[in-house]
Write a protein that holds these residues in place. Structure first.
Motif, short mmCIF file in Angstrom:
data_model
loop_
_atom_site.label_atom_id
_atom_site.label_comp_id
_atom_site.label_asym_id
_atom_site.label_seq_id
_atom_site.Cartn_x
_atom_site.Cartn_y
_atom_site.Cartn_z
N ILE A 247 0.85 -1.19 0.00
CA ILE A 247 0.00 0.00 0.00
C ILE A 247 0.89 1.24 0.00
O ILE A 247 1.85 1.32 0.76
CB ILE A 247 -0.92 0.00 1.24
CG1 ILE A 247 -1.86 -1.20 1.19
CG2 ILE A 247 -1.70 1.30 1.36
CD1 ILE A 247 -2.76 -1.32 2.40
N ASN B 110 -0.56 4.32 0.34
CA ASN B 110 -1.31 5.33 1.07
C ASN B 110 -1.95 4.70 2.29
O ASN B 110 -3.16 4.61 2.39
CB ASN B 110 -2.40 5.94 0.18
CG ASN B 110 -1.85 6.57 -1.09
OD1 ASN B 110 -1.37 7.69 -1.06
ND2 ASN B 110 -1.90 5.86 -2.20
N GLY B 111 -1.15 4.17 3.16
CA GLY B 111 -1.69 3.39 4.27
C GLY B 111 -1.90 4.21 5.52
O GLY B 111 -1.77 5.43 5.48
N PRO B 112 -2.23 3.53 6.63
CA PRO B 112 -2.37 2.08 6.73
C PRO B 112 -3.74 1.60 6.26
O PRO B 112 -4.65 2.39 6.05
CB PRO B 112 -2.24 1.84 8.24
CG PRO B 112 -2.78 3.09 8.85
CD PRO B 112 -2.40 4.20 7.92
N CYS B 113 -3.86 0.28 6.11
CA CYS B 113 -5.15 -0.31 5.79
C CYS B 113 -5.98 -0.37 7.08
O CYS B 113 -5.52 0.04 8.14
CB CYS B 113 -4.97 -1.70 5.19
SG CYS B 113 -4.45 -2.97 6.36
N GLY B 114 -7.18 -0.89 6.97
CA GLY B 114 -8.06 -0.91 8.14
C GLY B 114 -7.86 -2.10 9.04
O GLY B 114 -8.65 -2.34 9.94
N GLY B 115 -6.78 -2.85 8.82
CA GLY B 115 -6.63 -4.09 9.58
C GLY B 115 -5.53 -4.07 10.64
O GLY B 115 -5.25 -5.11 11.24
N VAL B 116 -4.94 -2.90 10.86
CA VAL B 116 -3.84 -2.83 11.83
C VAL B 116 -4.30 -3.40 13.18
O VAL B 116 -5.41 -3.14 13.63
CB VAL B 116 -3.41 -1.36 12.06
CG1 VAL B 116 -2.18 -1.29 12.93
CG2 VAL B 116 -3.19 -0.65 10.74
N GLU C 67 -1.71 -6.70 10.12
CA GLU C 67 -2.76 -7.73 10.11
C GLU C 67 -2.29 -9.00 9.43
O GLU C 67 -2.74 -10.09 9.75
CB GLU C 67 -4.03 -7.19 9.43
CG GLU C 67 -3.92 -7.04 7.91
CD GLU C 67 -5.28 -7.03 7.22
OE1 GLU C 67 -5.91 -5.97 7.25
OE2 GLU C 67 -5.69 -8.06 6.67
N TRP D 133 2.98 1.21 8.11
CA TRP D 133 2.37 2.53 8.06
C TRP D 133 2.20 3.17 9.43
O TRP D 133 2.06 4.38 9.53
CB TRP D 133 1.06 2.49 7.28
CG TRP D 133 1.37 2.51 5.83
CD1 TRP D 133 1.48 1.43 5.00
CD2 TRP D 133 1.70 3.65 5.05
NE1 TRP D 133 1.86 1.84 3.75
CE2 TRP D 133 1.99 3.20 3.76
CE3 TRP D 133 1.77 5.02 5.32
CZ2 TRP D 133 2.35 4.07 2.73
CZ3 TRP D 133 2.13 5.88 4.29
CH2 TRP D 133 2.41 5.41 3.02
#
Ligand code: SF4
Lengths: 160, 333
Positions: free
Chosen positions: A82, A84-90, A97, A106
């Motif tokens: 990614i 442009n993170g982080p993703c929603g799973g941190v 994740e 991120w």
């Protein structure tokens, strides 16, 4: 190396200073080399860049370097690459994740960016990398682009 | 073009697009509901493991009269199911207002742009850009993860196709895909200070609506929303809070430990545990959360996630009263 790359995020301010001071020198040296011998030294230069950035940042040589906008943390170490993170799973502890033993790239990037002078550059939208540049030297590419144009681009894109 | 050969969809076909409206980016009903200022309700359909279109219709029917739009998930949890493009095409055909989820895990920019065009051609008016779960989370961990784009690059791509009528390469489109573009945000993952900035980045990239991850922690949600309001983000995008029904305290615990990004505070689990009928309590919690979300400044709707409990969604929506008696469109209404 994992510990060195995390060190870079933690000391992003110092790295930023070194980076800002050294990159014009590196880029103009490369321009001179290019004038003198053309493309002949590109292979060793690329090798050197891969070694230096590999040790310091776990650089993956995507050829589209954005380190200075991502808290001196290489985003290509994110398992989903990614930009442009982080993703929603941190995870709650800030780990990734996908890879529970690794700090989310991120999270480190955000923390790194907060310490930097240009801390808001992390808010710039980074379009997905050009896959044709994979494995090539970002230094050589940047040295060919006019430094002025790059700065202007950034200014246009920053939306506070 | 020869007038005889021109394709005119029948006027009374519920799948026909709404008349063009200059202040709307799409001709879809979902955008219309939001722009009209209504509190919207969306839910999601689990695409079947089947080549049977009827299964899609049966699953969609459960939401009739309760939802303004239905998300069709794209290999959610990295498990293989019927494609979201196909589910959306089937649903659009009979008049539903589906939201096409596009995950960046399985397709590169060539395939994704093709899907956006194809879906729009089949009447799909809403697209939700997601990065997607890693392949290791699903039933085909041996697959090659793609992740050519991420959700923000995908949003930029959709906006370029729609507003500049061209591919990323620059090649012109004869007709641009008029889709309402959205993405997701998880208000609860660290770094918390980054959340509103990530929301802003997605809106800058082109998100016109946002559906959030499950919200059980209202104070945290309110805090992010307050910051979003202060930054003017709620003027630029419609934010739908994700709510869900928990079947039991055990399910809640399982979700919390096994699904990345699901944040369920202890007090919710304790409340479920203490209830005689945990399932009913889970639904009651959902109803209360929906009512509470409606009161939060800047929230334009709720997204109800009820995996394997889809049959209760209509009831929960009715119970909550968030639609204020408004009846969302459904076939035959
Ligand atoms: S948790 Fe962080 S490192 Fe892991 S996939 Fe998400 S953004 Fe990438």
């Amino acid at each position: 190396m994992y510990s060195l790359r995390r060190f870079a995020s933690r000391h992003s301010r110092a790295y930023e200073t070194v980076y800002n001071a050294s990159s014009p020198i590196i880029l103009s040296t490369l321009r001179v080399i290019n004038k003198l011998v053309g493309e002949r030294l590109n292979t060793p230069i690329t090798w050197l860049e891969a070694k230096v950035k590999g040790v310091l940042f776990d650089c993956k040589m995507c050829g589209n370097c954005v380190l200075s906008s991502t808290g001196m943390t290489c985003p290509m170490n994110c398992p989903k690459t990614i930009r442009n993170g982080p993703c929603g799973g941190v995870r709650e502890n800030g780990n990734c994740e996908v890879n529970a033993d690794m700090k989310c790239v991120w999270v480190d990037a955000w923390d790194g960016a907060q310490k930097m002078q240009h801390s808001r550059e992390i808010e710039l939208i980074q379009f997905a990398p050009n896959q044709q540049h994979q494995g090539s030297s970002a230094w050589i590419r940047l040295s060919k682009e006019s430094a002025n144009i790059k700065l202007q681009d950034i200014e246009l894109e920053v939306k506070p | 073009m020869n007038a005889e050969l021109e394709f005119h969809p029948p006027v009374d076909n519920p799948g026909s697009p709404l008349p063009e409206n200059d202040s709307h980016v799409s001709q879809g009903r979902f955008e219309q509901v939001l722009r009209a200022g209504h509190f919207a309700v969306t839910s999601e359909i689990a695409p079947p493991d089947s080549a049977d279109a009827d299964q899609v219709y049966q699953r969609a029917q459960l939401f009739d009269g309760a939802c303004d739009a239905i998300n069709a998930t794209d290999g959610s949890g990295a498990n293989c199911h019927m494609s979201s493009v196909a589910v959306c095409a089937l649903l659009s055909h009979v008049g539903y207002s589906p939201i096409l989820q596009i995950s960046c895990r399985d397709k590169n920019r060539i395939a994704i742009q093709g899907d956006v065009l194809g879906a729009a051609a089949m009447g799909v008016c809403n697209v939700l850009a997601l990065t997607g779960d890693d392949v290791s989370a699903g039933d085909h961990p041996e697959a090659k993860p793609v992740f050519d784009l991420d959700s923000i690059s995908l949003l930029s791509t959709i906006r370029i196709m729609r507003d500049e009528s061209r591919f990323l390469s620059g090649r012109k489109l004869d007709k641009a895909p008029k889709v309402f573009a959205g993405s997701t945000i998880n208000p609860f993952v660290p770094p918390i200070e980054n959340r509103v900035r990530q929301l802003q980045k997605k809106i800058n990239a082109g998100a016109e609506f946002i559906q959030t991850q499950y919200c059980f922690d209202m104070p945290a949600l309110k805090s992010m929303m307050q910051q979003a309001v202060d930054l003017g983000l709620t003027e630029r995008a419609f934010i739908l809070a994700g709510v869900g029904t928990l079947a039991s305290a055990n399910t809640a615990r399982w979700l919390r430990t096994n699904v990345p990004g699901v944040h369920i505070p202890d007090h919710i689990i304790e409340r479920l545990e203490g209830a005689k009928n945990q399932k009913a309590e889970g639904q009651k919690i959902c109803v209360e959360l929906m009512q509470e979300c409606k009161q939060i400044e800047g929230i334009s709707g709720v997204h109800v996630m009820a995996y394997r409990q889809e049959k209760y969604v209509a009831e929960i929506v009715k119970e909550s009263g968030v639609l204020d008696g408004r009846k969302p469109w459904a076939p035959g209404y």
